[in-house]
Scaffold this motif. Structure first.
Motif, PDB file in Angstrom:
ATOM      1  N   GLN A 199       0.532  -1.297   0.069  1.00  0.00           N
ATOM      2  CA  GLN A 199       0.049  -0.025   0.135  1.00  0.00           C
ATOM      3  C   GLN A 199       0.822   1.212   0.186  1.00  0.00           C
ATOM      4  OE1 GLN A 199      -3.245  -0.021  -0.352  1.00  0.00           O
ATOM      5  NE2 GLN A 199      -2.886   1.870  -0.858  1.00  0.00           N
ATOM      6  N   VAL A 200       1.869   1.234   0.756  1.00  0.00           N
ATOM      7  CA  VAL A 200       2.648   2.333   0.740  1.00  0.00           C
ATOM      8  C   VAL A 200       3.345   2.420  -0.455  1.00  0.00           C
ATOM      9  CG1 VAL A 200       5.153   3.297   1.480  1.00  0.00           C
ATOM     10  CG2 VAL A 200       3.420   2.256   3.027  1.00  0.00           C
ATOM     11  N   TYR A 201       3.848   1.303  -1.119  1.00  0.00           N
ATOM     12  CA  TYR A 201       4.320   1.585  -2.703  1.00  0.00           C
ATOM     13  C   TYR A 201       3.256   2.125  -3.570  1.00  0.00           C
ATOM     14  CZ  TYR A 201       4.978   0.212  -7.335  1.00  0.00           C
ATOM     15  OH  TYR A 201       5.510   0.232  -8.790  1.00  0.00           O
ATOM     16  N   LEU A 202       2.075   1.722  -3.616  1.00  0.00           N
ATOM     17  CA  LEU A 202       1.037   2.172  -4.280  1.00  0.00           C
ATOM     18  C   LEU A 202       0.653   3.697  -4.152  1.00  0.00           C
ATOM     19  CD1 LEU A 202      -1.736  -0.652  -4.150  1.00  0.00           C
ATOM     20  CD2 LEU A 202      -0.170  -0.363  -6.052  1.00  0.00           C
ATOM     21  N   ASP A 203       0.961   4.094  -2.664  1.00  0.00           N
ATOM     22  CA  ASP A 203       0.644   5.452  -2.523  1.00  0.00           C
ATOM     23  C   ASP A 203       1.776   6.465  -2.930  1.00  0.00           C
ATOM     24  OD1 ASP A 203      -1.646   4.730  -1.487  1.00  0.00           O
ATOM     25  OD2 ASP A 203      -0.981   4.723   0.713  1.00  0.00           O
ATOM     26  N   GLN A 204       2.940   5.782  -2.793  1.00  0.00           N
ATOM     27  CA  GLN A 204       4.395   6.781  -2.906  1.00  0.00           C
ATOM     28  C   GLN A 204       5.216   6.534  -4.211  1.00  0.00           C
ATOM     29  OE1 GLN A 204       6.425   6.544   0.937  1.00  0.00           O
ATOM     30  NE2 GLN A 204       4.722   7.166   1.880  1.00  0.00           N
ATOM     31  N   THR A 205       5.237   5.309  -4.523  1.00  0.00           N
ATOM     32  CA  THR A 205       6.101   4.980  -5.496  1.00  0.00           C
ATOM     33  C   THR A 205       5.450   4.739  -6.872  1.00  0.00           C
ATOM     34  OG1 THR A 205       7.416   3.920  -3.879  1.00  0.00           O
ATOM     35  CG2 THR A 205       7.885   3.430  -6.185  1.00  0.00           C
ATOM     36  N   SER A 206       4.154   4.281  -6.855  1.00  0.00           N
ATOM     37  CA  SER A 206       3.755   4.047  -8.161  1.00  0.00           C
ATOM     38  C   SER A 206       3.496   5.158  -9.002  1.00  0.00           C
ATOM     39  CB  SER A 206       2.208   3.096  -8.097  1.00  0.00           C
ATOM     40  OG  SER A 206       1.442   4.106  -7.577  1.00  0.00           O
ATOM     41  N   PRO A 207       3.252   6.551  -8.629  1.00  0.00           N
ATOM     42  CA  PRO A 207       3.437   7.598  -9.584  1.00  0.00           C
ATOM     43  C   PRO A 207       4.845   7.869 -10.264  1.00  0.00           C
ATOM     44  CG  PRO A 207       2.449   8.419  -7.402  1.00  0.00           C
ATOM     45  CD  PRO A 207       2.952   6.953  -7.084  1.00  0.00           C
ATOM     46  N   LEU A 208       5.533   7.232  -9.990  1.00  0.00           N
ATOM     47  CA  LEU A 208       6.894   7.093 -10.730  1.00  0.00           C
ATOM     48  C   LEU A 208       6.537   6.554 -12.057  1.00  0.00           C
ATOM     49  CD1 LEU A 208       9.666   6.329  -8.081  1.00  0.00           C
ATOM     50  CD2 LEU A 208       9.445   8.399  -9.433  1.00  0.00           C
ATOM     51  N   GLU A 209       5.889   5.464 -12.052  1.00  0.00           N
ATOM     52  CA  GLU A 209       5.477   5.038 -13.440  1.00  0.00           C
ATOM     53  C   GLU A 209       4.943   5.923 -14.491  1.00  0.00           C
ATOM     54  OE1 GLU A 209       2.453   1.584 -15.615  1.00  0.00           O
ATOM     55  OE2 GLU A 209       2.309   1.900 -13.218  1.00  0.00           O
ATOM     56  N   SER A 210       3.999   6.742 -14.118  1.00  0.00           N
ATOM     57  CA  SER A 210       3.657   8.026 -15.241  1.00  0.00           C
ATOM     58  C   SER A 210       4.729   8.922 -15.190  1.00  0.00           C
ATOM     59  CB  SER A 210       2.440   8.674 -14.383  1.00  0.00           C
ATOM     60  OG  SER A 210       1.408   7.885 -14.224  1.00  0.00           O
ATOM     61  N   TYR A 211       5.505   9.286 -14.279  1.00  0.00           N
ATOM     62  CA  TYR A 211       6.537  10.198 -14.583  1.00  0.00           C
ATOM     63  C   TYR A 211       7.597   9.868 -15.651  1.00  0.00           C
ATOM     64  CZ  TYR A 211      10.568  13.187 -13.062  1.00  0.00           C
ATOM     65  OH  TYR A 211      11.604  13.907 -13.178  1.00  0.00           O
ATOM     66  N   TYR A 212       8.037   8.497 -15.223  1.00  0.00           N
ATOM     67  CA  TYR A 212       8.919   7.996 -16.338  1.00  0.00           C
ATOM     68  C   TYR A 212       8.279   7.584 -17.600  1.00  0.00           C
ATOM     69  CZ  TYR A 212      12.556   8.299 -12.900  1.00  0.00           C
ATOM     70  OH  TYR A 212      13.558   8.828 -12.027  1.00  0.00           O
ATOM     71  N   GLU A 213       7.228   7.271 -17.723  1.00  0.00           N
ATOM     72  CA  GLU A 213       6.520   6.930 -18.925  1.00  0.00           C
ATOM     73  C   GLU A 213       6.400   8.271 -19.743  1.00  0.00           C
ATOM     74  OE1 GLU A 213       4.314   4.080 -20.898  1.00  0.00           O
ATOM     75  OE2 GLU A 213       3.175   4.434 -19.296  1.00  0.00           O
ATOM     76  N   ALA A 214       5.924   9.525 -19.160  1.00  0.00           N
ATOM     77  CA  ALA A 214       5.849  10.810 -20.026  1.00  0.00           C
ATOM     78  C   ALA A 214       7.404  11.014 -20.391  1.00  0.00           C
ATOM     79  CB  ALA A 214       5.249  11.753 -18.868  1.00  0.00           C
ATOM     80  N   LYS A 215       8.140  10.481 -19.860  1.00  0.00           N
ATOM     81  CA  LYS A 215       9.697  11.066 -20.282  1.00  0.00           C
ATOM     82  C   LYS A 215      10.047   9.924 -21.494  1.00  0.00           C
ATOM     83  CE  LYS A 215      11.586  13.455 -16.390  1.00  0.00           C
ATOM     84  NZ  LYS A 215      12.358  14.441 -16.798  1.00  0.00           N
ATOM     85  N   GLY A 216       9.339   8.927 -21.700  1.00  0.00           N
ATOM     86  CA  GLY A 216       9.671   7.992 -22.600  1.00  0.00           C
ATOM     87  C   GLY A 216      10.726   7.161 -22.152  1.00  0.00           C
ATOM     88  N   LEU A 217      11.049   6.975 -20.790  1.00  0.00           N
ATOM     89  CA  LEU A 217      12.335   5.720 -20.409  1.00  0.00           C
ATOM     90  C   LEU A 217      11.541   4.992 -19.625  1.00  0.00           C
ATOM     91  CD1 LEU A 217      13.916   8.917 -18.592  1.00  0.00           C
ATOM     92  CD2 LEU A 217      14.683   7.983 -20.536  1.00  0.00           C
ATOM     93  N   LEU A 218      10.406   4.600 -19.682  1.00  0.00           N
ATOM     94  CA  LEU A 218       9.977   3.456 -19.002  1.00  0.00           C
ATOM     95  C   LEU A 218       9.899   2.020 -19.880  1.00  0.00           C
ATOM     96  CD1 LEU A 218       8.459   2.783 -16.129  1.00  0.00           C
ATOM     97  CD2 LEU A 218       6.396   2.964 -17.142  1.00  0.00           C
ATOM     98  N   ALA A 219      10.692   1.008 -19.249  1.00  0.00           N
ATOM     99  CA  ALA A 219      10.589  -0.272 -20.061  1.00  0.00           C
ATOM    100  C   ALA A 219      10.148  -1.166 -19.126  1.00  0.00           C
ATOM    101  CB  ALA A 219      11.879  -0.795 -20.298  1.00  0.00           C
TER     102      ALA A 219
END
Length: 163
Positions: free
Chosen positions: A116-136
């Motif tokens: 749950q902590v991951y979902l709240d705090q860390t999962s927003p990184l997915e969108s952050y890096y996806e927007a930069k075209g860096l997510l694999a």
């Protein structure tokens, strides 16, 4: 958790070491968008940048099974897993005969809180890096060998494109 300014300072100091000159793989950092932005700033000052973010995706139920299945020998420290590497005799260490115990942070309840902590705090990184075209994205439900292959392939693709 360690405050961001301390963590970022430690990472920045480590990235300046000679053995990091050709690149690094960070595991477990950044954990928040604020840390990612700080990392971008640190790297920019060094004339560097994040090249790829490897996101190993695993279903919630499978994560719980993996995380909560770990048992450790109280005598010799050998580690077992209820599904992936079980002991031969339930509750007894194969190596020394010691009793197996589950650490407080290996219980299903603790793992649910960690997820749950991951979902709240860390999962927003997915969108952050996806927007930069860096997510694999890597399918973490595959075998260890297949996940390792996909990780290497993603890194190699970035290395080749940078050449």
């Amino acid at each position: 958790l360690v405050p961001d300014e301390i963590t970022i300072g430690m990472v920045a100091e480590r990235l300046q070491k000679p053995d990091c000159a050709k690149g690094v793989i960070l595991d477990g950092f950044p954990r928040t968008v604020a840390q990612a932005e700080a990392l971008d700033g640190v790297l920019a000052k060094m004339g560097r940048r994040v090249n790829v973010v490897l996101y190993v995706q695993v279903a919630f139920d499978e994560l719980l099974a993996r995380l909560a299945g770990r048992w450790t020998c109280s005598r010799c420290g050998a580690v077992y897993h209820a599904f992936y590497s079980p002991e031969k005799v339930k509750g007894i260490c194969d190596a020394c005969g010691g009793a197996l115990a589950q650490r407080d942070d290996d219980t299903p309840e603790t793992q649910r809180r960690r997820i749950q902590v991951y979902l709240d705090q860390t999962s927003p990184l997915e969108s952050y890096y996806e927007a930069k075209g860096l997510l694999a994205r890597i399918d973490g439900s595959q075998s260890i060998e297949a996940v390792q292959h996909d990780l290497r392939q993603a890194i190699e693709a970035v290395r080749i494109s940078a050449s």
